[in-house]
Design a protein around this motif. Structure first.
Motif, PDB file in Angstrom:
ATOM      1  N   ARG A  36      13.894  74.104  10.054  1.00 42.50           N
ATOM      2  CA  ARG A  36      15.335  73.839   9.885  1.00 42.50           C
ATOM      3  C   ARG A  36      16.158  75.045  10.343  1.00 42.50           C
ATOM      4  NH1 ARG A  36      16.585  73.205   4.081  1.00 42.50           N
ATOM      5  NH2 ARG A  36      17.564  75.255   4.144  1.00 42.50           N
ATOM      6  N   LYS A  38      15.288  77.325  12.504  1.00 43.26           N
ATOM      7  CA  LYS A  38      15.191  77.426  13.975  1.00 43.26           C
ATOM      8  C   LYS A  38      16.112  76.372  14.618  1.00 43.26           C
ATOM      9  CE  LYS A  38      11.548  77.092  17.502  1.00 43.26           C
ATOM     10  NZ  LYS A  38      11.611  75.704  17.901  1.00 43.26           N
ATOM     11  N   PHE A  39      16.052  75.165  14.096  1.00 41.75           N
ATOM     12  CA  PHE A  39      16.924  74.092  14.616  1.00 41.75           C
ATOM     13  C   PHE A  39      18.393  74.498  14.476  1.00 41.75           C
ATOM     14  CE2 PHE A  39      14.270  69.886  14.221  1.00 41.75           C
ATOM     15  CZ  PHE A  39      13.362  70.373  15.127  1.00 41.75           C
ATOM     16  N   ASN A  40      18.702  75.151  13.355  1.00 36.78           N
ATOM     17  CA  ASN A  40      20.091  75.512  13.099  1.00 36.78           C
ATOM     18  C   ASN A  40      20.615  76.474  14.151  1.00 36.78           C
ATOM     19  OD1 ASN A  40      22.335  75.140  11.479  1.00 36.78           O
ATOM     20  ND2 ASN A  40      21.986  77.106  10.451  1.00 36.78           N
ATOM     21  N   GLU A  42      19.196  76.906  17.267  1.00 37.66           N
ATOM     22  CA  GLU A  42      19.014  76.451  18.664  1.00 37.66           C
ATOM     23  C   GLU A  42      19.645  75.090  18.962  1.00 37.66           C
ATOM     24  OE1 GLU A  42      14.796  76.656  19.349  1.00 37.66           O
ATOM     25  OE2 GLU A  42      14.726  78.816  18.954  1.00 37.66           O
ATOM     26  N   LYS A  43      19.900  74.305  17.977  1.00 40.73           N
ATOM     27  CA  LYS A  43      20.488  72.956  18.115  1.00 40.73           C
ATOM     28  C   LYS A  43      19.773  72.084  19.152  1.00 40.73           C
ATOM     29  CE  LYS A  43      23.861  73.762  15.184  1.00 40.73           C
ATOM     30  NZ  LYS A  43      23.503  73.492  13.824  1.00 40.73           N
ATOM     31  N   PRO A  44      18.460  71.940  19.040  1.00 40.86           N
ATOM     32  CA  PRO A  44      17.736  71.178  20.068  1.00 40.86           C
ATOM     33  C   PRO A  44      17.978  69.667  20.022  1.00 40.86           C
ATOM     34  CG  PRO A  44      16.248  71.768  18.276  1.00 40.86           C
ATOM     35  CD  PRO A  44      17.560  72.444  17.977  1.00 40.86           C
ATOM     36  N   LEU A  45      18.560  69.191  18.926  1.00 40.67           N
ATOM     37  CA  LEU A  45      18.745  67.734  18.797  1.00 40.67           C
ATOM     38  C   LEU A  45      20.212  67.350  18.947  1.00 40.67           C
ATOM     39  CD1 LEU A  45      16.589  67.194  15.507  1.00 40.67           C
ATOM     40  CD2 LEU A  45      15.768  67.672  17.813  1.00 40.67           C
ATOM     41  N   SER A  69      20.534  69.888  10.859  1.00 43.95           N
ATOM     42  CA  SER A  69      20.710  71.275  11.319  1.00 43.95           C
ATOM     43  C   SER A  69      20.466  71.393  12.812  1.00 43.95           C
ATOM     44  CB  SER A  69      19.738  72.214  10.595  1.00 43.95           C
ATOM     45  OG  SER A  69      20.071  72.267   9.250  1.00 43.95           O
ATOM     46  N   GLY A  70      19.590  70.533  13.328  1.00 41.94           N
ATOM     47  CA  GLY A  70      19.320  70.553  14.774  1.00 41.94           C
ATOM     48  C   GLY A  70      20.407  69.894  15.589  1.00 41.94           C
ATOM     49  N   ALA A 365       9.644  66.433  12.417  1.00 44.73           N
ATOM     50  CA  ALA A 365      10.757  67.165  13.040  1.00 44.73           C
ATOM     51  C   ALA A 365      10.360  67.651  14.441  1.00 44.73           C
ATOM     52  CB  ALA A 365      11.155  68.347  12.148  1.00 44.73           C
ATOM     53  N   GLU A 369      11.802  66.742  18.334  1.00 45.44           N
ATOM     54  CA  GLU A 369      12.154  67.765  19.333  1.00 45.44           C
ATOM     55  C   GLU A 369      11.339  67.549  20.611  1.00 45.44           C
ATOM     56  OE1 GLU A 369      10.880  71.801  18.499  1.00 45.44           O
ATOM     57  OE2 GLU A 369      12.689  72.619  19.455  1.00 45.44           O
TER      58      GLU A 369
END
Ligand SMILES: NC(=O)c1ccc[n+]([C@@H]2O[C@H](COP(=O)([O-])OP(=O)(O)OC[C@H]3O[C@@H](n4cnc5c(N)ncnc54)[C@H](O)[C@@H]3O)[C@@H](O)[C@H]2O)c1
Length: 423
Positions: A36, A38-40, A42-45, A69-70, A365, A369
């Motif tokens: 979460r 990391k997603f926050n 990098e915003k991969p989603l 968060s992604g 998750a 990604e």
């Protein structure tokens, strides 16, 4: 909650209790928390529309938080009419602004309506648990398929259905079989189902397992866990199987193996975990002891032929929450069914402990990604996550336990890759 958050839940006032339970579960989910974070950053989603069909539990809420968060926009629906935690559903709506359609005890009609509502959201990715959303998409909403990047599937039964869709040529997008990851089924199906199934039975009945005969139908990943844990509590285990290899495994694990016709009159408690239909049928109910307890922990309630039981008995009497007694017309024996034949660990308890769902949902998750990163390159059909992802999830989990393991030396790596060195 924004003005646009739409939802169909039991009671928004339960949100505070739900938030506390979501945060409690998060403490046991360190791998998902890292994802979460990391997603926050990098915003991969970003801007991906996701429909997640899952058991609406405190652990699932933490998966949804990671997706959010992604940068994803997620709609959450229940994957089973009896598995929703209403306080968690309320917290997700109120505190995190997630659209949730799930009510514990919803009818099959409401469940199906929620699946259709969720599809109206026109998802690009579907997180499925049992393949009901993907099956409905293919049967009823083919217009939405061009926008689909792919789907992920949580459970064994869903993957069996996906392979059947693949064979029929109707699965026209990639689907990641999350259950096939080792960090999923080794732990979630075995230790998660093993513990939480007994937890559900005990919470529903407060029965003592020591000295009872427990019949475990199906010796797959879930069955192994249930049998192992029930033996640990002093029960005598009988296993039924249709696969000779699994049956031999059960024998060598020290269990008695019998056909269900022979086990029917011996069991005090019956637990189905086969993913198959009517494994306990009319002729088996007929043979059971007075007061035998029957429940299911496989994905769908059809493992028990409850229609037959209803026809061969007087109307059931509710004895306690999730406990219904059927008295057979002919023999007057009583058969007790737990949780309406739905997954007993989610109906009468809280589902798997967060620590195993940490790895299952890390896989979910990272599968989402992966689908986005691989968009347009994966062939239609069922895929597994690359082995490195599985290994990385296990490494992170070990680190969260504060444990280290050895690494191969250069000499050992060379030895393992060479055929020339013998004795
Ligand atoms: N309760 C939960 O939270 C939970 C968690 C994970 C999986 N599941 C579900 O549990 C079910 C089992 O999952 P699994 O991963 O153990 O699957 P699995 O494929 O590893 O095991 C199923 C076993 O059942 C056996 N079987 C099939 N028909 C049978 C019959 N008529 N009689 C006796 N045995 C029979 C198969 O040979 C197999 O060994 C699936 O529906 C899965 O989706 C539930």
């Amino acid at each position: 909650m924004s003005k646009e958050t739409s939802y169909d839940i039991k009671d928004i006032r339960l949100a505070e209790a739900g938030r506390k339970r979501i945060e409690w579960a998060e403490r046991e989910m360190p791998v998902l928390r890292l994802i979460r974070e990391k997603f926050n950053s990098e915003k991969p989603l970003l801007n991906t529309k996701i429909v997640a069909c899952a058991h609406v539990t405190s652990e699932t809420a933490n998966l949804v938080r990671a997706l959010q968060s992604g940068g994803a926009e997620t709609v959450l629906i229940a994957s089973n009419p009896l598995s929703t935690q209403d306080d968690v559903a309320a917290a997700l709506v109120k505190e995190w602004g997630v659209s949730v359609y799930a009510i514990k005890g919803e009818s099959t009609e409401t469940y199906n309506r929620h699946v259709r509502n969720a599809l109206n959201f026109a998802p690009q990715i579907i997180i499925d648990d049992g393949s009901d959303v993907v099956a409905t998409l293919i049967k009823e909403r083919r217009d939405l398929i061009p926008a689909i990047i792919g789907s992920t599937e949580e459970t064994t039964t869903g993957i069996v259905r996906l392979h059947s869709m693949e064979r029929a040529g109707v699965l026209t997008f990639p689907s990641i079989a999350v259950n096939d990851a080792q960090t999923k089924h080794f732990f979630d199906n075995r230790y998660g189902t093993g513990q939480s199934t007994l937890d559900g039975i005990i919470r529903a009945t407060n029965i003592l397992l020591a000295g009872r005969t427990v019949v475990v139908l199906g010796y797959g990943w879930c069955g192994k866990g249930v049998a192992m844990r029930a033996r640990g509590m002093g029960a005598n285990i009988v296993v039924t199987e249709v696969n000779p290899i699994k049956a031999v495994e059960a024998v060598m694990d020290g269990f008695r193996v019998l056909p269900i016709a022979a086990a029917s009159s011996l069991g005090d408690i019956f637990i189905t975990v086969t993913g198959n239909r009517h494994v306990i049928d009319e002729q088996h109910f007929e043979l059971m002891k007075d007061g035998a307890i029957v429940c299911n922990s496989g994905h769908f309630d059809l493992e028990l032929n409850l229609d037959a039981l209803r026809q061969m008995s007087a109307p059931p009497v509710n004895l306690r929450p999730f406990v219904e007694e059927y008295t057979l017309n002919e023999r007057k024996n009583r058969v007790i069914v737990l949780g309406e034949g739905r997954l007993i660990n989610l109906a009468a308890a809280e589902g798997h402990p967060a620590s195993v769902m940490d790895m299952s949902f890390a896989n979910q998750a990272l599968s989402v990604e992966y689908l986005i990163n691989m968009k347009g390159t994966l062939a239609p059909g069922v895929h597994t996550l690359p082995q490195e992802v599985d290994t990385e999830i296990a490494s992170l989990k070990l680190r969260s336990f504060g444990m280290d393991i050895d690494v191969l030396t250069a000499e050992q790596t060379e030895y393992l890759s060479s055929w020339e060195m013998g004795t």
